[in-house]
Design a protein around this motif. Sequence first.
Motif, PDB file in Angstrom:
ATOM      1  N   VAL A  33       0.739  -1.197  -0.160  1.00 14.76           N
ATOM      2  CA  VAL A  33       0.051  -0.070   0.089  1.00 14.76           C
ATOM      3  C   VAL A  33       0.846   1.238  -0.044  1.00 14.76           C
ATOM      4  CG1 VAL A  33      -1.817  -1.048   1.100  1.00 14.76           C
ATOM      5  CG2 VAL A  33       0.014   0.061   2.529  1.00 14.76           C
ATOM      6  N   VAL A  36      -1.295   7.728   1.531  1.00 13.58           N
ATOM      7  CA  VAL A  36      -1.762   8.577   0.517  1.00 13.58           C
ATOM      8  C   VAL A  36      -1.816  10.000   1.404  1.00 13.58           C
ATOM      9  CG1 VAL A  36      -3.826   9.515  -0.486  1.00 13.58           C
ATOM     10  CG2 VAL A  36      -3.322   7.217  -0.591  1.00 13.58           C
ATOM     11  N   ARG A  52      -3.523   3.178   0.866  1.00 12.27           N
ATOM     12  CA  ARG A  52      -4.355   2.851  -0.212  1.00 12.27           C
ATOM     13  C   ARG A  52      -3.558   1.919  -0.943  1.00 12.27           C
ATOM     14  NH1 ARG A  52      -5.600   7.511  -3.748  1.00 12.27           N
ATOM     15  NH2 ARG A  52      -3.236   7.399  -4.298  1.00 12.27           N
ATOM     16  N   GLU A  53      -4.457   0.571  -1.414  1.00 14.17           N
ATOM     17  CA  GLU A  53      -3.904  -0.386  -2.342  1.00 14.17           C
ATOM     18  C   GLU A  53      -4.065   0.089  -3.830  1.00 14.17           C
ATOM     19  OE1 GLU A  53      -3.155  -3.585  -4.408  1.00 14.17           O
ATOM     20  OE2 GLU A  53      -5.422  -2.937  -4.381  1.00 14.17           O
ATOM     21  N   ALA A  54      -2.776   0.139  -4.596  1.00 13.18           N
ATOM     22  CA  ALA A  54      -3.113   1.051  -5.653  1.00 13.18           C
ATOM     23  C   ALA A  54      -4.065   0.274  -6.988  1.00 13.18           C
ATOM     24  CB  ALA A  54      -1.685   0.965  -6.310  1.00 13.18           C
ATOM     25  N   GLN A  55      -4.031  -0.871  -6.780  1.00 13.81           N
ATOM     26  CA  GLN A  55      -4.897  -1.777  -7.699  1.00 13.81           C
ATOM     27  C   GLN A  55      -6.300  -1.632  -7.586  1.00 13.81           C
ATOM     28  OE1 GLN A  55      -3.009  -5.724  -8.329  1.00 13.81           O
ATOM     29  NE2 GLN A  55      -1.606  -4.901  -9.797  1.00 13.81           N
ATOM     30  N   SER A  56      -6.760  -1.923  -6.435  1.00 15.13           N
ATOM     31  CA  SER A  56      -8.021  -1.949  -6.017  1.00 15.13           C
ATOM     32  C   SER A  56      -8.565  -0.691  -5.557  1.00 15.13           C
ATOM     33  CB  SER A  56      -8.467  -3.006  -5.005  1.00 15.13           C
ATOM     34  OG  SER A  56      -8.009  -2.536  -3.737  1.00 15.13           O
ATOM     35  N   GLY A  57      -7.719   0.297  -5.161  1.00 15.88           N
ATOM     36  CA  GLY A  57      -8.237   1.454  -4.538  1.00 15.88           C
ATOM     37  C   GLY A  57      -8.581   1.474  -3.097  1.00 15.88           C
ATOM     38  N   ASP A  58      -8.695   0.055  -2.539  1.00 20.46           N
ATOM     39  CA  ASP A  58      -9.009  -0.056  -1.185  1.00 20.46           C
ATOM     40  C   ASP A  58      -8.069   0.856  -0.274  1.00 20.46           C
ATOM     41  OD1 ASP A  58     -10.866  -1.906  -1.983  1.00 20.46           O
ATOM     42  OD2 ASP A  58      -9.492  -3.779  -1.646  1.00 20.46           O
ATOM     43  N   VAL A  59      -8.998   1.365   0.504  1.00 20.80           N
ATOM     44  CA  VAL A  59      -8.330   2.497   1.746  1.00 20.80           C
ATOM     45  C   VAL A  59      -8.386   1.697   3.121  1.00 20.80           C
ATOM     46  CG1 VAL A  59      -8.366   4.620   2.409  1.00 20.80           C
ATOM     47  CG2 VAL A  59      -8.575   4.194   0.233  1.00 20.80           C
ATOM     48  N   ARG A 161     -13.573  -3.124   3.782  1.00 17.21           N
ATOM     49  CA  ARG A 161     -14.604  -2.815   2.752  1.00 17.21           C
ATOM     50  C   ARG A 161     -15.859  -3.464   3.334  1.00 17.21           C
ATOM     51  NH1 ARG A 161     -11.260  -7.568  -0.081  1.00 17.21           N
ATOM     52  NH2 ARG A 161      -9.925  -6.272  -1.505  1.00 17.21           N
TER      53      ARG A 161
END
Length: 174
Positions: A33, A36, A52-59, A161
Motif C-alpha cells: 500500500v 496517501v 491505499r492499495e493501488a490496484q483496487s483502490g481499497d483504503v 470493505r
Amino acid sequence: MRTLLFILSFTLIFSSAVQAREPRLSPDNMVAVELVTVAMEPQSGSHVVLLREAQSGDVVPIFIGPEEARAIILAMESIATPRPMTHDTAAAVIRAMGGQLERVMVDALVGNSYYGLLDIRLQADPDTPIFVDSRPSDALALAVRLGAAILVAPEVLQSMRERDIETIDLGPRV
C-alpha cells in the motif's frame, strides 16, 4: 552482539520494552500500500492516516494521535526540526547499527486496534529479519523517513470493505 545492541537501543529510545514477534501472516502474502495522506476528521478532531492499495483502490484509515500525525507529516514534507524527533532518533539508530528498515507491516486488526511490525535487516546478516512489534503510526513515521515499503494483511483490507469509509469526513489536511 549487534542484534542485542540494536534491541537495547530501541528499548532506551522508546522507554518501553521492545517486543519481538513474528508476523501474523507471511509478508509474501501481504499487500503493498501507499501512504496517501494524514488528515483530521473534523467532527471528532481525530487524526487519521490513509493507506491505499493501488490496484483496487481499497483504503485503510488508521486513526492516530496528534503527535504521531505531526511526526508523519514532517517526514512526508521533508521538514527538518532543530533537534531530532523520536522517530528521527530511531531512524538514526537503525542506520548507525548497520541496519535497514526493509518494510513495515500492518498485519492485524483486533477489535479497533491495528497491529504493526517493523522488518529490520542488519548488513551483517541481511537474510535474517529482526521483527519488532510496533504501533502502526510509529512504523509509518519510520517508513516515511527511511523509504521502507508498507504492507497490509489482506484481512485488514477486507475489514475496511465492510465499513463505510465514505462516512469519514477528512476536512483539511493537518
